[in-house]
Design a protein around this motif. Sequence first.
Motif, mmCIF file in Angstrom:
data_model
loop_
_atom_site.group_PDB
_atom_site.id
_atom_site.type_symbol
_atom_site.label_atom_id
_atom_site.label_comp_id
_atom_site.label_asym_id
_atom_site.label_seq_id
_atom_site.Cartn_x
_atom_site.Cartn_y
_atom_site.Cartn_z
ATOM 1 N N UNK A 1 35.948 28.646 40.712
ATOM 2 C CA UNK A 1 35.239 29.894 41.009
ATOM 3 C C UNK A 1 34.866 30.070 42.483
ATOM 4 N N UNK A 2 34.874 28.982 43.266
ATOM 5 C CA UNK A 2 34.539 29.097 44.686
ATOM 6 C C UNK A 2 35.680 29.713 45.498
ATOM 7 N N UNK A 3 36.864 29.820 44.909
ATOM 8 C CA UNK A 3 38.017 30.398 45.613
ATOM 9 C C UNK A 3 38.195 31.876 45.263
ATOM 10 N N UNK A 4 37.093 32.598 45.219
ATOM 11 C CA UNK A 4 37.090 34.008 44.854
ATOM 12 C C UNK A 4 37.754 34.868 45.922
ATOM 13 N N UNK A 5 38.552 35.820 45.461
ATOM 14 C CA UNK A 5 39.182 36.811 46.323
ATOM 15 C C UNK A 5 38.537 38.160 46.015
ATOM 16 N N UNK A 6 38.057 38.850 47.041
ATOM 17 C CA UNK A 6 37.491 40.185 46.860
ATOM 18 C C UNK A 6 38.642 41.181 46.853
ATOM 19 N N UNK A 7 38.613 42.141 45.912
ATOM 20 C CA UNK A 7 39.737 43.049 45.730
ATOM 21 C C UNK A 7 39.242 44.411 45.236
ATOM 22 N N UNK A 8 40.193 45.304 44.928
ATOM 23 C CA UNK A 8 39.915 46.608 44.341
ATOM 24 C C UNK A 8 40.736 46.744 43.071
ATOM 25 N N UNK A 9 40.142 47.324 42.065
ATOM 26 C CA UNK A 9 40.875 47.687 40.858
ATOM 27 C C UNK A 9 41.340 49.118 41.060
ATOM 28 N N UNK B 1 42.988 49.031 28.352
ATOM 29 C CA UNK B 1 42.296 48.119 27.438
ATOM 30 C C UNK B 1 42.884 46.714 27.498
ATOM 31 N N UNK B 2 44.132 46.604 27.945
ATOM 32 C CA UNK B 2 44.817 45.307 27.948
ATOM 33 C C UNK B 2 44.797 44.591 29.286
ATOM 34 N N UNK B 3 44.527 45.324 30.370
ATOM 35 C CA UNK B 3 44.574 44.700 31.682
ATOM 36 C C UNK B 3 44.361 45.713 32.782
ATOM 37 N N UNK B 4 44.729 45.310 34.006
ATOM 38 C CA UNK B 4 44.504 46.196 35.151
ATOM 39 C C UNK B 4 45.381 45.779 36.305
ATOM 40 N N UNK B 5 45.490 46.690 37.300
ATOM 41 C CA UNK B 5 46.151 46.330 38.547
ATOM 42 C C UNK B 5 45.062 46.088 39.573
ATOM 43 N N UNK B 6 45.160 44.958 40.252
ATOM 44 C CA UNK B 6 44.171 44.572 41.251
ATOM 45 C C UNK B 6 44.839 44.576 42.613
ATOM 46 N N UNK B 7 44.314 45.414 43.490
ATOM 47 C CA UNK B 7 44.855 45.530 44.839
ATOM 48 C C UNK B 7 44.245 44.449 45.726
ATOM 49 N N UNK B 8 45.107 43.586 46.280
ATOM 50 C CA UNK B 8 44.666 42.515 47.166
ATOM 51 C C UNK B 8 45.855 42.069 48.014
ATOM 52 N N UNK B 9 45.571 41.659 49.230
ATOM 53 C CA UNK B 9 46.648 41.165 50.090
ATOM 54 C C UNK B 9 46.981 39.701 49.791
ATOM 55 N N UNK B 10 46.188 39.076 48.907
ATOM 56 C CA UNK B 10 46.410 37.663 48.570
ATOM 57 C C UNK B 10 46.469 37.474 47.052
ATOM 58 N N UNK B 11 47.520 38.023 46.400
ATOM 59 C CA UNK B 11 47.596 37.865 44.946
ATOM 60 C C UNK B 11 47.876 36.422 44.534
#
Length: 113
Positions: free
Chosen positions: A24-32, A37-47
Motif C-alpha cells: 500500500x505504500x506504493x500508491x499511485x495518484x490517478x484519475x478515473x 459496475x465491473x470495473x473502470x479506466x484509470x488514467x495514469x502515466x505509470x500503469x
Amino acid sequence: MKQERRGLRFLFDARAEVAPEGSPSKTVVARVTELSLNGRFIQTSAPFDVDALVLVKIFHEGAYFEAKARVAHVQAASGMGVMFREVKPFCQSVLQKWILSAMRSQTSESEMP
C-alpha cells in the motif's frame, strides 16, 4: 455511454489512488475517467502490469469507494483498465449511486437539441 464486453460504462471524473495489493505504500495518484459496475479506466502515466492485483480507491463528491481489482489491460503512458474482484456491500452501493448519477447526466445531455 460506451458499450464494453461486460456491460455499459459511463464517463466519470474523480480522483483515485491505486496500489499493489501487497504494497500500500506504493500508491499511485490517478484519475478515473470511465466507470462501470465491473470495473473502470484509470488514467495514469505509470500503469501497473496486466494481471497485477491492486487496491483501488476513488474519492468523488464527498464519498469514498474501495475495491480489490485486477489490471485487465494497459495503454502505455495513458492508463489501465481494471476489473473489480472484491467489493464490500457499502462500497457497492456507493458505486451504484455514482453510476446512476452518471447515467442520468449523460442521458439528459444526449436529449439536448
